[in-house]
Design a protein around this motif. Structure first.
Motif, PDB file in Angstrom:
ATOM      1  N   ASN A  28       0.836  -1.210   0.000  1.00 41.35           N
ATOM      2  CA  ASN A  28       0.000   0.000   0.000  1.00 41.35           C
ATOM      3  C   ASN A  28       0.871   1.261   0.000  1.00 41.35           C
ATOM      4  O   ASN A  28       0.615   2.213   0.745  1.00 41.35           O
ATOM      5  N   THR A  29       1.878   1.252  -0.825  1.00 38.18           N
ATOM      6  CA  THR A  29       2.856   2.335  -0.848  1.00 38.18           C
ATOM      7  C   THR A  29       3.016   2.877  -2.263  1.00 38.18           C
ATOM      8  O   THR A  29       3.029   2.112  -3.229  1.00 38.18           O
ATOM      9  N   VAL A  30       3.141   4.201  -2.344  1.00 35.82           N
ATOM     10  CA  VAL A  30       3.398   4.860  -3.616  1.00 35.82           C
ATOM     11  C   VAL A  30       4.693   5.641  -3.497  1.00 35.82           C
ATOM     12  O   VAL A  30       5.032   6.159  -2.422  1.00 35.82           O
ATOM     13  N   TYR A  31       5.431   5.708  -4.595  1.00 36.69           N
ATOM     14  CA  TYR A  31       6.725   6.364  -4.628  1.00 36.69           C
ATOM     15  C   TYR A  31       6.730   7.447  -5.707  1.00 36.69           C
ATOM     16  O   TYR A  31       5.994   7.372  -6.686  1.00 36.69           O
ATOM     17  N   LEU A  32       7.596   8.420  -5.516  1.00 35.14           N
ATOM     18  CA  LEU A  32       7.821   9.433  -6.540  1.00 35.14           C
ATOM     19  C   LEU A  32       9.329   9.644  -6.647  1.00 35.14           C
ATOM     20  O   LEU A  32       9.937  10.206  -5.735  1.00 35.14           O
ATOM     21  N   GLN A  33       9.906   9.170  -7.743  1.00 29.91           N
ATOM     22  CA  GLN A  33      11.309   9.399  -8.015  1.00 29.91           C
ATOM     23  C   GLN A  33      11.424  10.709  -8.769  1.00 29.91           C
ATOM     24  O   GLN A  33      10.871  10.852  -9.862  1.00 29.91           O
ATOM     25  N   MET A  34      12.139  11.663  -8.180  1.00 35.67           N
ATOM     26  CA  MET A  34      12.260  12.994  -8.774  1.00 35.67           C
ATOM     27  C   MET A  34      13.710  13.218  -9.196  1.00 35.67           C
ATOM     28  O   MET A  34      14.611  13.214  -8.350  1.00 35.67           O
ATOM     29  N   ASN A  35      13.913  13.395 -10.490  1.00 33.56           N
ATOM     30  CA  ASN A  35      15.241  13.605 -11.047  1.00 33.56           C
ATOM     31  C   ASN A  35      15.330  14.983 -11.695  1.00 33.56           C
ATOM     32  O   ASN A  35      14.304  15.617 -11.971  1.00 33.56           O
ATOM     33  N   SER A  36      16.548  15.431 -11.943  1.00 36.69           N
ATOM     34  CA  SER A  36      16.775  16.734 -12.592  1.00 36.69           C
ATOM     35  C   SER A  36      15.935  17.819 -11.936  1.00 36.69           C
ATOM     36  O   SER A  36      15.257  18.603 -12.624  1.00 36.69           O
ATOM     37  N   LEU A  37      15.987  17.881 -10.637  1.00 36.70           N
ATOM     38  CA  LEU A  37      15.146  18.819  -9.896  1.00 36.70           C
ATOM     39  C   LEU A  37      15.524  20.256 -10.187  1.00 36.70           C
ATOM     40  O   LEU A  37      16.708  20.593 -10.394  1.00 36.70           O
ATOM     41  N   LYS A  38      14.507  21.105 -10.192  1.00 35.74           N
ATOM     42  CA  LYS A  38      14.657  22.525 -10.482  1.00 35.74           C
ATOM     43  C   LYS A  38      14.166  23.329  -9.279  1.00 35.74           C
ATOM     44  O   LYS A  38      13.328  22.847  -8.513  1.00 35.74           O
ATOM     45  N   PRO A  39      14.624  24.566  -9.134  1.00 36.26           N
ATOM     46  CA  PRO A  39      14.124  25.390  -8.025  1.00 36.26           C
ATOM     47  C   PRO A  39      12.598  25.517  -8.027  1.00 36.26           C
ATOM     48  O   PRO A  39      11.989  25.581  -6.959  1.00 36.26           O
ATOM     49  N   GLU A  40      11.995  25.514  -9.200  1.00 37.41           N
ATOM     50  CA  GLU A  40      10.533  25.632  -9.269  1.00 37.41           C
ATOM     51  C   GLU A  40       9.802  24.373  -8.817  1.00 37.41           C
ATOM     52  O   GLU A  40       8.583  24.376  -8.719  1.00 37.41           O
ATOM     53  N   ASP A  41      10.537  23.309  -8.531  1.00 35.09           N
ATOM     54  CA  ASP A  41       9.920  22.108  -7.945  1.00 35.09           C
ATOM     55  C   ASP A  41       9.776  22.243  -6.426  1.00 35.09           C
ATOM     56  O   ASP A  41       9.180  21.361  -5.794  1.00 35.09           O
ATOM     57  N   THR A  42      10.310  23.310  -5.863  1.00 40.01           N
ATOM     58  CA  THR A  42      10.211  23.520  -4.419  1.00 40.01           C
ATOM     59  C   THR A  42       8.752  23.672  -4.003  1.00 40.01           C
ATOM     60  O   THR A  42       8.013  24.494  -4.556  1.00 40.01           O
ATOM     61  N   ALA A  43       8.333  22.828  -3.059  1.00 46.54           N
ATOM     62  CA  ALA A  43       6.936  22.819  -2.620  1.00 46.54           C
ATOM     63  C   ALA A  43       6.779  21.805  -1.492  1.00 46.54           C
ATOM     64  O   ALA A  43       7.687  21.000  -1.240  1.00 46.54           O
TER      65      ALA A  43
END
Length: 121
Positions: free
Chosen positions: A76-91
């Motif tokens: 019952n788990t979901v993942y989010l792999q975030m690559n090439s992060l940008k400042p606008e991804d800040t949240a």
């Protein structure tokens, strides 16, 4: 009662990667779609990515090609792999799940409390 608990947020430099996790627990019969939303300061909450129980995915245009959503139905788990992060991804990133509650079979729209992702040098 159903709880969603996120983990994996933090501070990362532009171009870096982070992996978010969200585990659902409680009176769960089954989970339909699971997803990640985010809310930046002064902005409305927006969909980042979602995944059905069968594995079909949908992404916001702003993260296509950089983020990958996946899930482990047994956990019952979901993942989010975030690559090439940008400042606008800040949240603040929030986990969401469409849960069918055990015994009653009611559907609940469940949310986690959020985890902060900061992309900055």
């Amino acid at each position: 009662q159903v709880q969603l608990v996120e983990s994996g947020g933090g501070l990362v430099q532009p171009g870096g990667s982070l992996r978010l996790s969200c585990a659902a627990s409680g009176s769960i019969y089954s989970i339909n779609a699971m997803g990640w939303y985010r809310q930046a300061p002064g902005e409305e909450r927006e969909l980042v990515a979602e995944i059905t129980s069968g594995g079909s995915t949908n992404y916001a245009d702003s993260v296509k090609g950089r983020f990958i959503i996946s899930r482990d139905n047994a956990k019952n788990t979901v993942y989010l792999q975030m690559n090439s992060l940008k400042p606008e991804d800040t949240a603040v990133y929030y986990c969401n799940a469409d849960v069918v509650v055990r015994l009653t079979y009611y559907r609940m729209d469940c949310w986690g409390k959020g985890t902060l992702v900061t992309v900055s040098s």
